[in-house]
Design a protein around this motif. Structure first.
Motif, PDB file in Angstrom:
ATOM      1  N   SER A   1       7.465   5.208   0.571  1.00  0.00           N
ATOM      2  CA  SER A   1       6.580   5.246  -0.587  1.00  0.00           C
ATOM      3  C   SER A   1       7.324   5.718  -1.837  1.00  0.00           C
TER       4      SER A   1
ATOM      5  N   LEU B   1       2.667   5.257  -5.991  1.00  0.00           N
ATOM      6  CA  LEU B   1       3.471   5.247  -4.770  1.00  0.00           C
ATOM      7  C   LEU B   1       4.330   6.500  -4.650  1.00  0.00           C
TER       8      LEU B   1
ATOM      9  N   LEU C   1       2.468   0.387   4.259  1.00  0.00           N
ATOM     10  CA  LEU C   1       3.653   0.775   3.489  1.00  0.00           C
ATOM     11  C   LEU C   1       4.798  -0.214   3.706  1.00  0.00           C
TER      12      LEU C   1
ATOM     13  N   THR D   1       4.036  -3.041   1.603  1.00  0.00           N
ATOM     14  CA  THR D   1       4.209  -2.685   0.197  1.00  0.00           C
ATOM     15  C   THR D   1       5.660  -2.842  -0.237  1.00  0.00           C
TER      16      THR D   1
ATOM     17  N   ILE E   1      -2.044  -1.191  -2.473  1.00  0.00           N
ATOM     18  CA  ILE E   1      -2.272   0.198  -2.850  1.00  0.00           C
ATOM     19  C   ILE E   1      -3.761   0.540  -2.772  1.00  0.00           C
TER      20      ILE E   1
ATOM     21  N   GLY F   1       2.900   9.599  -0.674  1.00  0.00           N
ATOM     22  CA  GLY F   1       3.441  10.200   0.540  1.00  0.00           C
ATOM     23  C   GLY F   1       3.092  11.664   0.679  1.00  0.00           C
TER      24      GLY F   1
ATOM     25  N   CYS G   1       7.605   7.547   6.192  1.00  0.00           N
ATOM     26  CA  CYS G   1       6.570   7.001   5.309  1.00  0.00           C
ATOM     27  C   CYS G   1       6.706   7.543   3.885  1.00  0.00           C
TER      28      CYS G   1
END
Length: 266
Positions: free
Chosen positions: A166, A66, A230, A233, A137, A70, A162
């Motif tokens: 991340s 993660l 995202l 996530t 992911i 990005g 974003c």
């Protein structure tokens, strides 16, 4: 092996007496006890310790991906270096080993910082949350390597948010993994996940209003899907943090210094 060797070497078909059988039984018991003592005190292999270390490693694998995602996604040519972070896939295959280690750990004696009533079942909860995040992911990675990409100029409109989401999720999970390794409650994970949640709220507003023109809608779809993933996530990462916090409480892991906690909250 020792018991088998003693029996084979000392076996005499003409001497089948109670004394001989008792000698064989004593040899088996002595070898068994010696094996148990060696496994406990000389070369201990604890399933519980392996489970704990593996759980921290799995969370760290997600964190590293993660953190790198990005920067990799929001550039013209994707960084080949992210290929090395694909060991997150091993998290998806860990379920069977996890169940076995939990079953073995329940029968183990107290060792190191693991108490007799250590909450081993909570590792199953953490593992489930970790795999849920790994599946997100996996889908993100499919968009990363896909041949169909949103034009870079459109992606750049949501790049900062974003990338922040991340990266902050990665930092939060890295803190959790580090806390597990040192058997301490995480200090900064809540702060990082709070920053990620704040960024998701802003990103949701942008997605609702639309960052594309009418004729760009189809081109923007892959980037919209990535942004939505995202956001999901963050929810998954928060679930991991909460489940690890439950483990920390039930296992009575060392808490951070109250003065440091107050300073972080400020």
């Amino acid at each position: 092996m020792v018991s088998f060797t003693l029996i084979v070497v000392s076996w005499d078909p003409d001497d089948i007496t109670l004394k001989a059988e008792c000698a064989h039984l004593i040899g088996i018991l002595a070898a068994g006890i010696a094996g148990i003592l060696i496994c406990i005190f000389v070369f201990p292999v604890w399933a519980g310790e392996d489970l704990h270390v593996d759980t921290a490693d799995n969370i760290d694998r997600l964190a590293r991906y993660l953190e790198a995602f990005g920067d990799a996604y929001f550039q013209e040519s994707h960084d080949d270096g992210i290929e090395a972070l694909k060991d997150y896939k091993s998290v998806l295959e860990y379920k069977g080993k996890e169940d076995s280690l939990v079953n073995f750990a329940r029968w183990e004696l107290r060792h190191k910082k693991f108490r007799c009533c250590h909450p081993w079942d909570q590792y199953l909860v953490i593992g489930s949350a970790t795999r849920e995040c790994a599946y997100k992911i996996e889908v993100l990675n499919n968009y990363l390597v896909s041949d169909v990409q949103t034009p870079l100029e459109l992606r750049m409109k949501i790049r900062d948010l974003c990338t922040e989401i991340s990266f902050e999720c990665g930092l939060a999970l890295k803190e959790v993994a580090a806390g597990l390794r040192t058997m301490k409650s995480s200090l900064y994970s809540e702060m990082h996940i709070a920053d990620a949640k704040a960024a998701t709220e802003t990103l949701k507003g942008i997605l609702k209003t639309g960052f594309w023109h009418h004729d760009e809608f189809l081109d923007a779809l892959p980037a919209v899907a990535v942004a939505s993933l995202l956001i999901d996530t963050v929810t998954c990462a928060a679930k991991i943090i909460d489940s690890v916090e439950v483990l920390s409480t039930e296992a009575k892991l060392e808490k951070p210094d109250p003065a440091l906690t107050a300073a972080v909250e400020l």
